[in-house]
Design a protein around this motif. Structure first.
Motif, short mmCIF file in Angstrom:
data_model
loop_
_atom_site.label_atom_id
_atom_site.label_comp_id
_atom_site.label_asym_id
_atom_site.label_seq_id
_atom_site.Cartn_x
_atom_site.Cartn_y
_atom_site.Cartn_z
N ARG A 37 14.45 14.77 -6.54
CA ARG A 37 14.24 13.31 -6.57
C ARG A 37 13.32 12.87 -5.44
N ARG A 38 13.53 13.44 -4.27
CA ARG A 38 12.69 13.08 -3.12
C ARG A 38 11.25 13.47 -3.36
N ARG A 39 11.04 14.69 -3.84
CA ARG A 39 9.66 15.16 -4.05
C ARG A 39 8.97 14.41 -5.19
N SER A 40 9.73 14.11 -6.24
CA SER A 40 9.15 13.36 -7.36
C SER A 40 8.75 11.95 -6.92
N SER A 41 9.64 11.33 -6.13
CA SER A 41 9.34 9.98 -5.63
C SER A 41 8.13 9.99 -4.72
N LEU A 42 8.02 11.01 -3.87
CA LEU A 42 6.88 11.09 -2.96
C LEU A 42 5.58 11.34 -3.72
N THR A 43 5.65 12.18 -4.75
CA THR A 43 4.45 12.45 -5.55
C THR A 43 3.96 11.17 -6.23
N ALA A 44 4.89 10.44 -6.84
CA ALA A 44 4.53 9.19 -7.50
C ALA A 44 4.04 8.17 -6.49
N PHE A 45 4.66 8.14 -5.34
CA PHE A 45 4.27 7.22 -4.26
C PHE A 45 2.82 7.49 -3.83
N GLU A 46 2.51 8.76 -3.60
CA GLU A 46 1.16 9.11 -3.16
C GLU A 46 0.12 8.78 -4.24
N ARG A 47 0.50 9.00 -5.50
CA ARG A 47 -0.44 8.70 -6.59
C ARG A 47 -0.74 7.20 -6.66
N LEU A 48 0.31 6.39 -6.57
CA LEU A 48 0.11 4.94 -6.63
C LEU A 48 -0.58 4.42 -5.37
N ARG A 49 -0.32 5.03 -4.23
CA ARG A 49 -1.01 4.61 -3.00
C ARG A 49 -2.50 4.87 -3.12
N ALA A 50 -2.83 6.01 -3.72
CA ALA A 50 -4.25 6.31 -3.92
C ALA A 50 -4.89 5.31 -4.88
N GLU A 51 -4.16 4.96 -5.95
CA GLU A 51 -4.66 3.97 -6.89
C GLU A 51 -4.80 2.61 -6.20
N GLN A 52 -3.85 2.30 -5.33
CA GLN A 52 -3.87 1.03 -4.61
C GLN A 52 -5.11 0.93 -3.72
N LYS A 53 -5.43 2.01 -3.04
CA LYS A 53 -6.60 2.01 -2.16
C LYS A 53 -7.89 1.89 -2.96
N ALA A 54 -7.95 2.63 -4.06
CA ALA A 54 -9.16 2.56 -4.90
C ALA A 54 -9.33 1.18 -5.49
N MET A 55 -8.24 0.54 -5.88
CA MET A 55 -8.31 -0.78 -6.49
C MET A 55 -8.78 -1.82 -5.48
N GLY A 56 -8.50 -1.60 -4.23
CA GLY A 56 -8.97 -2.54 -3.21
C GLY A 56 -10.48 -2.67 -3.21
N LYS A 57 -11.16 -1.56 -3.44
CA LYS A 57 -12.62 -1.57 -3.50
C LYS A 57 -13.10 -2.28 -4.77
N ASP A 58 -12.36 -2.05 -5.88
CA ASP A 58 -12.75 -2.68 -7.14
C ASP A 58 -12.58 -4.20 -7.07
N VAL A 59 -11.53 -4.65 -6.42
CA VAL A 59 -11.27 -6.09 -6.30
C VAL A 59 -12.41 -6.76 -5.54
N ARG A 73 -2.69 -6.73 -10.96
CA ARG A 73 -2.30 -5.31 -10.94
C ARG A 73 -2.02 -4.84 -9.52
N THR A 74 -2.75 -5.38 -8.57
CA THR A 74 -2.53 -5.02 -7.16
C THR A 74 -1.12 -5.40 -6.72
N LYS A 75 -0.68 -6.59 -7.16
CA LYS A 75 0.67 -7.02 -6.81
C LYS A 75 1.73 -6.12 -7.44
N GLU A 76 1.46 -5.75 -8.71
CA GLU A 76 2.39 -4.84 -9.39
C GLU A 76 2.47 -3.50 -8.66
N LEU A 77 1.30 -3.01 -8.28
CA LEU A 77 1.26 -1.73 -7.56
C LEU A 77 2.02 -1.81 -6.24
N ALA A 78 1.85 -2.91 -5.53
CA ALA A 78 2.53 -3.08 -4.25
C ALA A 78 4.04 -3.01 -4.42
N ALA A 79 4.53 -3.64 -5.48
CA ALA A 79 5.97 -3.63 -5.75
C ALA A 79 6.44 -2.22 -6.13
#
Length: 422
Positions: A37-59, A73-79
């Motif tokens: 559970r910890r590793r799955s959560s961290l993997t998903a967290f890192e994936r969404l964090r990367a998407e969050q950073k990339a989206m900042g440039k798109d915005v 979508r940025t707000k959804e990602l943050a949550a």
């Protein structure tokens, strides 16, 4: 604690260790599930964090409706990122809690079973035949009272049950025994230490003494400190959060301290005399070494214990303690048990434990290895303690209640014979 990598790669070994200790092996599956559970959560967290950073440039580039959609979508990602971070933290906390319930993985040679399933490794010396000498051996308390060496009544008056005053010959005998033990430690290259007797919760937990046996330990709530039951605890914390240089060999210490034990659950056991008391003094050996050196160091500590017990003229045996009678930190433990004539049985005087990397991993004690910093191994063993007086007095008593001290101990006590005063 044990290495999580061992649990992932070889869970069956950990399961077998748990069963040998008489513990529930289902905890292994619970740990693996929490780890997943910890590793799955961290993997998903890192994936969404990367998407969050990339989206900042798109915005920053977008305009109009596209920008509004990206902001939503940025707000959804943050949550989602916050939720995944919390889930990872929760899984980590559960993993840590479960890992602390697993004792050290016992060595393959350790006998399975409980307190009575030990294996006798060696017997040294022959108990005296008091019947052939024409008298019934007295117990240690009767001897000490005749020597005016102890005052149990006033100990109880001042501090309560299982406290005592050593006086006269008793005080001299204990101080001499401790000095002899420290001299033996010095002869073997150990560094003498006088340790604190109060430690922080992190140190007591790191040494592995409050996961399952917190009721045995005295705690000062107002100061959030624990009284040690052995200087092993303080010495285990001595190099916490450090990287050791073991290039010249193991670090070996001999700690002298007063020790405190609540003896919870022992009511009605050994209430007579000084066998099971709340306060006593001890010389404890403690070693930091590379894991591959631990087995040899264990034999070395056992050899030192055998040498001093032999010099004290005590008949004793060495037992390989069964897995179910090991403390959490120990992967293997040898006990030296002396013959106690008044009880007609052997009683533990000293023990030496190989804790492998269990304590050092908890306390973040590492050493410089060839491929980077590695977790150190720790070991401990008793070289002298108050309880030894029981065996010395009973095995060396005479028909008139006097005690002829073993020759090796006489220079430290300043007496050859302890003579009754009443």
């Amino acid at each position: 604690m044990i290495d999580i990598r061992l649990l992932r790669d070889d869970p069956d070994t950990v399961r077998a260790s748990q069963r040998a200790r008489g513990e529930d092996d289902a905890v292994v599956d619970s740990v693996l599930a929490a780890d997943e559970r910890r590793r799955s959560s961290l993997t998903a967290f890192e994936r969404l964090r990367a998407e969050q950073k990339a989206m900042g440039k798109d915005v920053a580039k977008a305009q109009g409706d596209e920008k509004q959609a990206l902001l939503a979508r940025t707000k959804e990602l943050a949550a989602e990122v916050k939720s995944l971070s919390a889930a990872a933290d929760e899984a980590q906390a559960e993993l840590d809690r479960l890992m602390r319930t697993i004792g050290n993985v016992v060595e393959p040679e350790v006998p399975a079973g409980g307190e009575d399933d030990y294996v006798v490794v060696e017997e040294v010396g022959t108990p005296r035949d008091f019947a052939a000498e024409g008298f019934e051996p007295k117990d240690h308390l009767t001897l000490m009272e005749g020597l005016d060496a102890v005052d149990m009544e006033r100990g109880a008056k001042v501090s309560g049950a299982r406290f005592y005053f050593l006086k006269g010959a008793g005080a001299r005998l204990e101080m001499g025994l401790l000095r002899m033990g420290m001299d033996r430690a010095l002869e073997n290259g150990l560094v003498p230490m006088v340790t604190p007797t109060l430690v922080k919760p992190s140190v007591m937990a790191g040494a592995g003494f409050i996961d399952h046996h917190a009721d045995e330990v005295y705690r000062l709530e107002a100061d959030d400190l624990y009284l040690i039951g052995t200087s092993e605890v303080a010495l285990a914390g001595y190099h916490a959060d450090e990287v050791l240089d073991l290039a010249s060999g193991p670090l070996r210490y001999a700690g002298q301290s007063t020790c405190y034990r609540r003896e919870a659950g022992s009511y009605g056991k050994d209430t007579r005399g000084i066998i099971r008391v709340h306060q006593f003094n001890k010389i404890e050996m403690f070693v930091y070494c590379r894991p591959e050196e631990a087995q040899a160091e264990h034999e070395r500590l056992l050899g030192m214990e055998k040498d001093i017990l032999g010099a004290l003229g005590l008949p004793f045996r060495v037992i390989d303690t069964a897995a179910g009678d090991l403390g959490d930190p120990a992967a293997r433990k040898y006990d030296c048990e002396a013959w106690v004539p008044s009880q007609g049985r052997h009683r533990e005087l000293s023990s030496t434990s190989n804790c492998t990397t269990f304590q050092a991993r908890r306390l973040n004690t590492r050493y410089r290895g060839e491929s980077g910093n590695e977790v150190a191994a720790t070991l401990n063993g008793t070289l002298a303690t108050t309880r030894w007086m029981v065996a010395i007095l009973e095995n060396h008593q005479q028909a008139d209640g006097s005690v002829v001290l073993p020759e090796a101990l006489r220079p430290y006590v300043g007496l050859d014979v302890l003579t009754p005063v009443r």
